[in-house]
Design a protein around this motif. Structure first.
Motif, PDB file in Angstrom:
ATOM      1  N   ASP A 157       0.817  -1.216   0.000  1.00 47.81           N
ATOM      2  CA  ASP A 157       0.000   0.000   0.000  1.00 47.81           C
ATOM      3  C   ASP A 157       0.847   1.261   0.000  1.00 47.81           C
ATOM      4  O   ASP A 157       0.442   2.297  -0.527  1.00 47.81           O
ATOM      5  N   SER A 158       2.039   1.199   0.578  1.00 47.03           N
ATOM      6  CA  SER A 158       2.881   2.387   0.709  1.00 47.03           C
ATOM      7  C   SER A 158       3.364   2.930  -0.636  1.00 47.03           C
ATOM      8  O   SER A 158       3.703   4.108  -0.750  1.00 47.03           O
ATOM      9  N   ILE A 159       3.408   2.073  -1.669  1.00 45.20           N
ATOM     10  CA  ILE A 159       3.881   2.545  -2.975  1.00 45.20           C
ATOM     11  C   ILE A 159       2.826   2.377  -4.063  1.00 45.20           C
ATOM     12  O   ILE A 159       3.086   2.639  -5.235  1.00 45.20           O
ATOM     13  N   GLU A 389       6.263   0.639 -10.145  1.00 44.00           N
ATOM     14  CA  GLU A 389       6.726  -0.064 -11.329  1.00 44.00           C
ATOM     15  C   GLU A 389       8.146  -0.591 -11.144  1.00 44.00           C
ATOM     16  O   GLU A 389       8.470  -1.714 -11.559  1.00 44.00           O
ATOM     17  N   ASN A 390       9.007   0.201 -10.530  1.00 43.33           N
ATOM     18  CA  ASN A 390      10.362  -0.276 -10.243  1.00 43.33           C
ATOM     19  C   ASN A 390      10.335  -1.504  -9.331  1.00 43.33           C
ATOM     20  O   ASN A 390      11.126  -2.442  -9.493  1.00 43.33           O
ATOM     21  N   PHE A 391       9.416  -1.497  -8.375  1.00 46.14           N
ATOM     22  CA  PHE A 391       9.253  -2.620  -7.459  1.00 46.14           C
ATOM     23  C   PHE A 391       8.854  -3.879  -8.238  1.00 46.14           C
ATOM     24  O   PHE A 391       9.381  -4.975  -7.991  1.00 46.14           O
TER      25      PHE A 391
END
Length: 794
Positions: A157-159, A389-391
């Motif tokens: 949820d944080s990102i 997206e990087n994640f």
């Protein structure tokens, strides 16, 4: 010619990349509230270069050194202009737009709505500018985000930057050059791309819908556009309000589809006053738009003003945003899917001739060095890459790497590493010959399926025999035009048919439960080899050799869970045979096709139409001179195709026949391809019993038409299903020699021409089809109507 094109393409790309480009970026916001404005058109004045802000208002524009006048515009707002001096350094410029006066939101009229006259004038404008538009080149940046509830990366949820509850299944990003020339020539060159590691091969190919076109083609579905020549047959219009583009009034028009039985759009379009050009659309597909596993599609598109060297004016797309959601399993929703596609279009070159050799049989070319790393995209990505997206890129890389050396369970398979898999659906089977049978299978699948090896070993607890299969296939050329196949086997086969694993699983359930074993069996052992060569996309050849020994199998068990007191039916004897057969096959398919050059030495063929029937001709000979104990030959011809004329006529057909000469073993006789309602259909005759008709002369015609939502498109729930009508006609004859030579006599030939007809309800839970079939002649008591459930492949 191809070589010249490659040299020119490299020159063009080098020229672009050698120029020193720096980025101008920032955020576009509403001046009063500070709210970010998404999908604002950003264009360099007096040029055809531009971009579009993303949903968060962020924009990025790559510019050469010098002074530039950049215009920011959006329907409903006054434009703003930024003067920027690019000197080799990146620049930040935030822009604030002021909302323009909304003249009215509700317009009440009597008589014909003014929208109809506006649309008529827009059609005149469209025809005038399309008359002058002969060809163009453009640059496109595309990003696809695919979401699912299966196999995806769950976002913390944080990102999380999206309101969707689904995890991300994949991300694709690309830069592409697109060429177009009248009437329908296209070429796309993928200059750079990246995708998450779980996507074996792919690229974010821009789907640049142009709502000036008469029809919008989405896969096999063609939908009339709001400015099509027959638009008033498909849509109603209402002038719902007015806004402005700078100080120029803009008509806001509601679009209503006239039917839920045929594919159409509904939503809003915006047309500029005086010019009557289309400048914005917000449209959705109706329920009749029948795209498998896709429930809803929404298109957002903006247009802007461009010119050619002769100062002809054109309003062309600057971007397209597509939102899609769907599922597998209908209302059950076993697999949920969402897709978000954003393409930004820029750098139009209008009515300039494309380089010589651009338009050839390769419709999509991926450059050899197209795959770029994250540092490249950090500089070039026009849509800002989020932390989310990087994640996903990182997690998919980790998951894919772990999977290379790990046992994993997928839908219907058990996988080890990247190349090995096994399919549990066939681990257990039951029939009256083998009884309970246990088996194990394994499959090796190399990168891009260039080499495939399948192996299976099986043991029947009642016939006490070991069976095995080992098949291998290798594609020897980059375009896969040459394929070698070989294999050896010792197996229990069904006479006449070659049912799929799914069909045998269904037969297992009915055989062990009710002794309803539909098939007859025999043993066969031997080997085969074949070579397939596609001389051109229209013509292919196959040469094969097969040796097999065939002998009878017998019933070995009376076991049943629910019918234990009932005897199993006897398995019939066959004409035991030793056969060596040589076969020649030719394929003719003159439908238009193109190639994809993947940039790594691999090519794929892409058929883009099915309007011309496909012809398959085969001649096989089994001579005694090769050691066979029977001598016969077979000639077969199959003409098949599918045509979609309109929403009402979407039909497929097969016309074919088999003709045998010589003495044919009973188990090798020709038959009608029957379908017993267990698993995957073979587009066959539906109401006959297994091996009801056998012969040495077989003729057949099969026809099905998909009427779509014709009868119930406006009815809730029923509107999800398709209506399919079908008709089959067949004739089977046999010579006295093969009739009396057959060990088994429990078959017959048709009395004249056998016919049947019926209808099916397709797309039940997205994947099933329910058929209602009636025999029209050759009646059998209590068996002239049949109800079958199958996998829907139409």
């Amino acid at each position: 010619m191809k070589f010249i094109f490659i040299i020119l393409a490299i020159f063009i790309l080098t020229e672009v990349t050698d120029a020193q480009l720096s980025d101008l970026q920032g955020t576009v916001s509403e001046i009063r509230t500070g709210e970010a404005l998404g999908y604002v058109t950003v264009k360099v004045d007096s040029s055809n270069t531009g971009t579009t802000s993303d949903e968060n208002g962020h924009y990025k524009l790559l510019l050469p050194d010098g002074l530039h006048r950049v215009i920011f515009s959006m329907v409903g707002y006054y434009s703003d202009t930024a003067i920027v001096n690019i000197n080799g350094l990146s620049q930040q410029r935030n822009i604030y737009l002021k909302q323009s006066e909304i003249l009215t939101e509700v317009i009440e009229v009597e008589g014909e709505d003014p929208a109809y006259e506006i649309i008529r004038r827009a059609l005149v404008y469209k025809n005038n500018f399309k008359r002058n538009l002969n060809e163009y080149k453009l640059s496109a940046y595309s990003k696809f985000i695919l979401r699912s509830n299966q196999g995806s990366v769950i976002i913390p949820d944080s990102i999380k930057t999206s309101g969707s509850d689904l995890g991300i299944l994949g991300i694709l990003e690309s830069e592409t050059l697109l060429y177009f020339k009248k009437p329908d020539l296209t070429k796309q060159v993928v200059t750079s791309k990246r995708e998450t590691a779980n996507i074996i091969r792919g690229f974010a190919l821009p789907y640049i819908v142009n709502f000036y076109d008469d029809n919008i083609d989405i896969g096999s579905v063609s939908i009339p556009g709001p400015l099509s020549e027959d638009t008033f047959d498909n849509y109603d219009f209402r002038l719902s309000g007015m806004t402005s583009f700078d100080s120029v009034p803009v008509f806001k028009i509601d679009v209503y589809n006239k039917s839920e039985r045929v594919p159409q759009f509904y939503g809003q379009i915006f047309i500029l006053d005086n010019i009557y050009s289309l400048i914005k659309v917000d449209l959705r597909t109706n329920q009749a738009t029948d795209i498998r596993f896709i429930n809803n599609l929404r298109f957002l598109q903006s247009f802007n003003h461009y010119t050619d060297e002769s100062d002809n004016d054109f309003w062309l797309p600057t971007d397209v945003r597509i939102f899609a959601n769907g599922s597998v399993g209908g209302i059950i929703g076993l697999l949920k899917l969402e897709a978000d596609v954003f393409t930004i279009v820029s750098d139009y070159e209008i009515n300039k001739p494309a380089p010589i050799g651009t338009f050839d049989d390769i419709i999509i070319k991926v450059n050899e060095d197209a795959t770029k790393d994250s540092s490249y995209w950090a500089e070039r990505s026009l849509i800002k890459t989020s932390k989310m997206e990087n994640f996903v890129f990182q997690k998919m890389e980790e998951k894919t790497e772990q999977r290379k050396h790990k046992l994993s369970i997928g839908p219907g398979s058990i996988n080890y590493g990247k190349y090995f898999s096994s399919f549990p659906v066939s681990y257990y089977s039951f029939n009256r010959v083998e009884g309970n049978a246990l088996s194990f299978n394994a499959r090796y699948n190399s990168d891009l399926s260039r080499e495939i090896i399948n192996g299976k070993i099986k043991y029947g607890l009642d016939d006490k025999k070991i069976k095995y299969k080992l098949f291998a296939t290798a594609n020897l050329l980059p375009d896969r035009s040459l394929k070698l196949s070989t294999g050896l086997f010792r197996d229990l086969k069904t006479t006449a048919e070659n049912p799929s694993d799914l069909t045998l699983l269904s037969n297992t359930a009915e055989a062990i439960g009710y002794k309803m074993d539909d098939y007859d069996y025999y043993y066969s052992s031997g080997y085969f080899g074949s070579i397939d060569y596609e001389l051109s996309p229209a013509f292919g050849l196959n040469l094969s050799f097969n040796q097999q020994k065939q002998w009878s199998a017998k019933t070995n068990t009376d076991f049943s869970i629910l019918k234990s007191e009932q005897k199993s039916k006897l398995n019939p004897k066959i004409n035991e045979a030793f056969l060596r057969t040589i076969s020649f096959t030719a394929y003719l398919n003159f439908n238009r096709s193109y190639k994809i050059d993947w940039g790594d030495g691999e090519f794929s063929n892409l058929k883009v139409s099915n309007e011309i029937p496909r012809l398959e001709l085969q001649y096989s000979i089994t001579p005694k001179s090769l050691g066979s104990n029977y001598e016969f030959s077979k000639f077969s011809a199959i003409l098949s195709g599918r045509n979609k004329l309109n929403f009402l006529f979407d039909f497929r057909y097969t016309l074919g026949g088999e003709y045998f000469t010589g003495g044919v073993p009973y188990q090798m006789l020709g038959h009608l391809s029957d379908y017993n309602g267990k698993g995957v259909p073979d587009f066959g005759v539906k109401s006959i019993m297994f091996q009801e008709y056998l012969g040495d002369r077989v003729y057949y015609f099969k026809f099905e038409n998909n009427f779509g939502k014709l009868l119930w498109g406006n009815i809730p729930i029923l509107g999800d299903f398709n209506l399919i009508g079908f008709f089959n006609a067949s004739k089977v004859e046999i010579s006295d020699r093969n009739r009396y030579g057959a060990v088994y006599k429990g078959f017959r030939t048709t009395d004249g021409i056998f016919t049947e007809a019926g209808f099916g309800i397709g797309r039940i839970l997205d994947i099933f089809r329910l058929d209602f079939i009636w025999r029209l002649n050759n009646f059998i008591k209590d068996r002239n109507f049949k109800l079958t459930l199958s996998i829907d492949n139409f």
